[in-house]
Scaffold this motif. Structure first.
Motif, PDB file in Angstrom:
ATOM      1  N   GLU A   1       0.832  -1.201   0.000  1.00 23.20           N
ATOM      2  CA  GLU A   1       0.000   0.000   0.000  1.00 23.20           C
ATOM      3  C   GLU A   1       0.867   1.252   0.000  1.00 23.20           C
ATOM      4  O   GLU A   1       0.582   2.221  -0.730  1.00 23.20           O
ATOM      5  CB  GLU A   1      -0.920   0.002   1.230  1.00 23.20           C
ATOM      6  CG  GLU A   1      -1.863   1.197   1.261  1.00 23.20           C
ATOM      7  CD  GLU A   1      -2.771   1.178   2.474  1.00 23.20           C
ATOM      8  OE1 GLU A   1      -3.978   0.953   2.312  1.00 23.20           O
ATOM      9  OE2 GLU A   1      -2.243   1.398   3.598  1.00 23.20           O
ATOM     10  N   ILE A   2       1.934   1.266   0.793  1.00 22.91           N
ATOM     11  CA  ILE A   2       2.832   2.427   0.839  1.00 22.91           C
ATOM     12  C   ILE A   2       3.501   2.631  -0.525  1.00 22.91           C
ATOM     13  O   ILE A   2       3.602   3.763  -1.024  1.00 22.91           O
ATOM     14  CB  ILE A   2       3.885   2.245   1.943  1.00 22.91           C
ATOM     15  CG1 ILE A   2       3.215   2.279   3.323  1.00 22.91           C
ATOM     16  CG2 ILE A   2       4.962   3.328   1.860  1.00 22.91           C
ATOM     17  CD1 ILE A   2       4.141   1.953   4.474  1.00 22.91           C
TER      18      ILE A   2
ATOM     19  N   VAL B   1       0.870   4.140  -2.944  1.00 24.40           N
ATOM     20  CA  VAL B   1       0.422   5.513  -2.662  1.00 24.40           C
ATOM     21  C   VAL B   1       1.582   6.499  -2.636  1.00 24.40           C
ATOM     22  O   VAL B   1       1.493   7.590  -3.202  1.00 24.40           O
ATOM     23  CB  VAL B   1      -0.340   5.554  -1.313  1.00 24.40           C
ATOM     24  CG1 VAL B   1      -0.685   6.998  -0.943  1.00 24.40           C
ATOM     25  CG2 VAL B   1      -1.600   4.708  -1.395  1.00 24.40           C
ATOM     26  N   VAL B   2       2.672   6.111  -1.990  1.00 23.91           N
ATOM     27  CA  VAL B   2       3.802   7.023  -1.773  1.00 23.91           C
ATOM     28  C   VAL B   2       4.882   6.852  -2.826  1.00 23.91           C
ATOM     29  O   VAL B   2       5.495   7.822  -3.278  1.00 23.91           O
ATOM     30  CB  VAL B   2       4.397   6.816  -0.358  1.00 23.91           C
ATOM     31  CG1 VAL B   2       5.582   7.747  -0.131  1.00 23.91           C
ATOM     32  CG2 VAL B   2       3.330   7.025   0.708  1.00 23.91           C
TER      33      VAL B   2
ATOM     34  N   ARG C   1      10.352   8.970  -2.116  1.00 22.14           N
ATOM     35  CA  ARG C   1      10.278   9.920  -1.010  1.00 22.14           C
ATOM     36  C   ARG C   1       9.768   9.213   0.237  1.00 22.14           C
ATOM     37  O   ARG C   1       9.287   8.082   0.191  1.00 22.14           O
ATOM     38  CB  ARG C   1       9.345  11.080  -1.358  1.00 22.14           C
ATOM     39  CG  ARG C   1       7.888  10.656  -1.575  1.00 22.14           C
ATOM     40  CD  ARG C   1       6.993  11.849  -1.858  1.00 22.14           C
ATOM     41  NE  ARG C   1       5.601  11.474  -2.105  1.00 22.14           N
ATOM     42  CZ  ARG C   1       4.683  11.332  -1.152  1.00 22.14           C
ATOM     43  NH1 ARG C   1       5.015  11.510   0.132  1.00 22.14           N
ATOM     44  NH2 ARG C   1       3.442  10.987  -1.469  1.00 22.14           N
TER      45      ARG C   1
ATOM     46  N   PRO D   1       7.076   8.897   3.403  1.00 24.40           N
ATOM     47  CA  PRO D   1       5.669   9.236   3.637  1.00 24.40           C
ATOM     48  C   PRO D   1       5.562  10.504   4.492  1.00 24.40           C
ATOM     49  O   PRO D   1       6.425  10.787   5.319  1.00 24.40           O
ATOM     50  CB  PRO D   1       5.129   8.022   4.390  1.00 24.40           C
ATOM     51  CG  PRO D   1       6.080   6.916   4.081  1.00 24.40           C
ATOM     52  CD  PRO D   1       7.415   7.551   3.912  1.00 24.40           C
ATOM     53  N   THR D   2       4.490  11.263   4.293  1.00 23.89           N
ATOM     54  CA  THR D   2       4.230  12.462   5.083  1.00 23.89           C
ATOM     55  C   THR D   2       2.840  12.369   5.701  1.00 23.89           C
ATOM     56  O   THR D   2       2.061  11.454   5.389  1.00 23.89           O
ATOM     57  CB  THR D   2       4.321  13.727   4.217  1.00 23.89           C
ATOM     58  OG1 THR D   2       3.238  13.721   3.266  1.00 23.89           O
ATOM     59  CG2 THR D   2       5.652  13.785   3.475  1.00 23.89           C
TER      60      THR D   2
ATOM     61  N   ASP E   1       0.373  14.091   5.009  1.00 25.91           N
ATOM     62  CA  ASP E   1      -0.649  14.240   3.970  1.00 25.91           C
ATOM     63  C   ASP E   1      -1.030  12.905   3.342  1.00 25.91           C
ATOM     64  O   ASP E   1      -2.100  12.780   2.720  1.00 25.91           O
ATOM     65  CB  ASP E   1      -0.149  15.190   2.880  1.00 25.91           C
ATOM     66  CG  ASP E   1       0.070  16.609   3.402  1.00 25.91           C
ATOM     67  OD1 ASP E   1      -0.620  16.989   4.372  1.00 25.91           O
ATOM     68  OD2 ASP E   1       0.935  17.312   2.856  1.00 25.91           O
ATOM     69  N   ASP E   2      -0.180  11.890   3.489  1.00 19.13           N
ATOM     70  CA  ASP E   2      -0.464  10.580   2.898  1.00 19.13           C
ATOM     71  C   ASP E   2      -1.375   9.731   3.788  1.00 19.13           C
ATOM     72  O   ASP E   2      -1.940   8.729   3.313  1.00 19.13           O
ATOM     73  CB  ASP E   2       0.847   9.812   2.671  1.00 19.13           C
ATOM     74  CG  ASP E   2       1.753  10.496   1.662  1.00 19.13           C
ATOM     75  OD1 ASP E   2       1.242  10.935   0.617  1.00 19.13           O
ATOM     76  OD2 ASP E   2       2.966  10.599   1.924  1.00 19.13           O
TER      77      ASP E   2
ATOM     78  N   HIS F   1      -4.821   8.377   2.752  1.00 21.54           N
ATOM     79  CA  HIS F   1      -4.796   7.475   1.606  1.00 21.54           C
ATOM     80  C   HIS F   1      -4.145   6.124   1.926  1.00 21.54           C
ATOM     81  O   HIS F   1      -3.898   5.328   1.020  1.00 21.54           O
ATOM     82  CB  HIS F   1      -4.033   8.146   0.450  1.00 21.54           C
ATOM     83  CG  HIS F   1      -4.504   9.540   0.143  1.00 21.54           C
ATOM     84  ND1 HIS F   1      -5.752   9.811  -0.364  1.00 21.54           N
ATOM     85  CD2 HIS F   1      -3.890  10.750   0.311  1.00 21.54           C
ATOM     86  CE1 HIS F   1      -5.887  11.122  -0.516  1.00 21.54           C
ATOM     87  NE2 HIS F   1      -4.782  11.711  -0.116  1.00 21.54           N
ATOM     88  N   LEU F   2      -3.894   5.876   3.210  1.00 19.21           N
ATOM     89  CA  LEU F   2      -3.262   4.618   3.636  1.00 19.21           C
ATOM     90  C   LEU F   2      -4.145   3.924   4.668  1.00 19.21           C
ATOM     91  O   LEU F   2      -3.772   3.759   5.839  1.00 19.21           O
ATOM     92  CB  LEU F   2      -1.872   4.898   4.228  1.00 19.21           C
ATOM     93  CG  LEU F   2      -0.838   5.544   3.296  1.00 19.21           C
ATOM     94  CD1 LEU F   2       0.388   5.993   4.084  1.00 19.21           C
ATOM     95  CD2 LEU F   2      -0.430   4.561   2.196  1.00 19.21           C
TER      96      LEU F   2
END
Length: 367
Positions: free
Chosen positions: A313-314, A317-318, A322, A324-325, A327-328, A331-332
């Protein structure tokens, strides 16, 4: 023989004092009629012998037979057990006006000079320090510290990848370095206060006040807390002095302590308060974050399939270019579910000690 002499006033006064002392001693350990129910008490010690030093939460859970709210007596002191979410909400939220303050906590107040914010009484000093916390930890200010959090996270991940054996979960480097945000330096913080307030670490001096008068040569715990008081003061004074020197040299980095020092007059806060407020912000956050990270790694090691799904999943989405922040996070969902599941299955504290004293109204509260 002459008539018997009447006892002297001194003898009468002494006899009365002894009688009062005996009566008070016999009442010690009894449960007052207006307290919640609980197990039978013993003379003097009350329920002290019913509280185990190991896994007391299991014993307290078994007390649900007396209801969601029950009580234990330890000497003249009282411990109220809240065994349901509804009871916790009612006593600590609904009745907050009557339970918002804190009782005297001898060991903690001795070490911190009475300035450990979570356990301070609801007085003027508490209000000043609470205002200072709101000034430095409100939603607008905390965003300023996200770069520090991102840096520390990236540094930790790098350390684990480069040398996982040396930088494993038992390594000091694995401990979250919240001190970077609090004081702008990075180092390991000892969890002395957490150990000292655990059941059995020190005698129940708050519940059995006579223990205050035991000489130090017969009470090793007094030597321990005196030593820790000295260590705490030296460490946090050094930390505060480091920030002050950095500000004088024009090398400020925007940490929380710098904010407090720059607004001392506006907030009405003293240097002593700032020193121990740094401790109040640092130690609780370091302890809970460290424990969660340890639990998370252990859970992932024992559940490789779930770890694989989270990684997929990471990556989706990410990506891999980079870190993860925040803001993510929305979406996780699978990662969020794992984070919450670790909290549910491995809670930080099986037993949460929340000392409460009379609030501002100082009235009895019906629960």
């Amino acid at each position: 023989m002459g008539p018997p002499q009447a006892p002297s006033p001194i003898t009468i006064a002494f006899a009365c004092a002894v009688a009062v002392g005996v009566i008070r001693l016999l009442r010690m350990g009894r449960r007052e009629p207006d307290l919640p129910p609980g197990p039978p008490t013993r003379p003097v010690v009350g329920n002290l012998l019913d509280i185990p030093l190991s896994k007391p939460h299991l014993t307290f859970t078994a007390l649900k037979t007396y209801g969601d709210i029950c009580s234990l007596k330890i000497g003249y002191g009282t411990v109220v057990i809240l065994n349901s979410i509804e009871a916790v909400h009612h006593v600590l939220v609904t009745c907050n006006a009557a339970t918002a303050s804190r009782p005297d906590l001898y060991v903690l107040n001795y070490i911190t000079g009475g300035y450990f914010l979570p356990f301070m009484k609801n007085d003027l000093n508490w209000r000043i320090m609470r205002k200072a916390v709101l000034e430095t930890m409100n939603i607008k200010v905390v965003d300023q510290h996200k770069p520090v959090q991102a840096f520390e996270s990236a540094q930790l991940m790098y350390d684990l990848l480069v040398d996982p054996k040396r930088e494993g979960i038992e390594s000091p480097r694995f401990h979250p370095r919240t001190i970077s945000i609090t004081a702008g330096v990075t180092l390991l913080v000892s969890q002395v206060l957490d150990d000292l307030v655990k059941p059995g670490s020190t005698p129940p001096v708050d519940l059995i006040p006579i223990l205050h008068y035991v000489p130090e040569r017969w009470a090793k715990w007094k030597t321990l807390i005196r030593t820790q008081k000295e260590h705490h003061r030296v460490f946090y004074n050094w930390l505060l002095s480091t920030v002050e020197t950095r500000m004088e040299e024009g090398r400020g980095n925007g940490c929380l302590i710098e904010t407090l020092l720059s607004k001392r007059e506006e907030l009405g806060i003293t240097r002593e308060m700032i020193m121990y407020l740094g401790e109040s912000l640092l130690e609780p956050g370091e302890d809970s974050t460290k424990n969660y990270m340890h639990n998370f790694v252990r859970v992932m090691v024992n559940h490789p399939e779930e770890q694989k799904k989270a990684q997929e999943e990471i990556d989706r989405v990410v990506g891999r270019d980079r870190m993860p922040t925040a803001d993510d996070i929305p979406h996780l969902p699978y990662v969020q579910a794992i984070v919450r599941e670790v909290c549910r299955t491995r809670p930080q504290k099986m037993l949460r000690y929340v000392p409460r004293g009379p609030g501002a109204n100082k009235k009895d509260t019906l629960v």
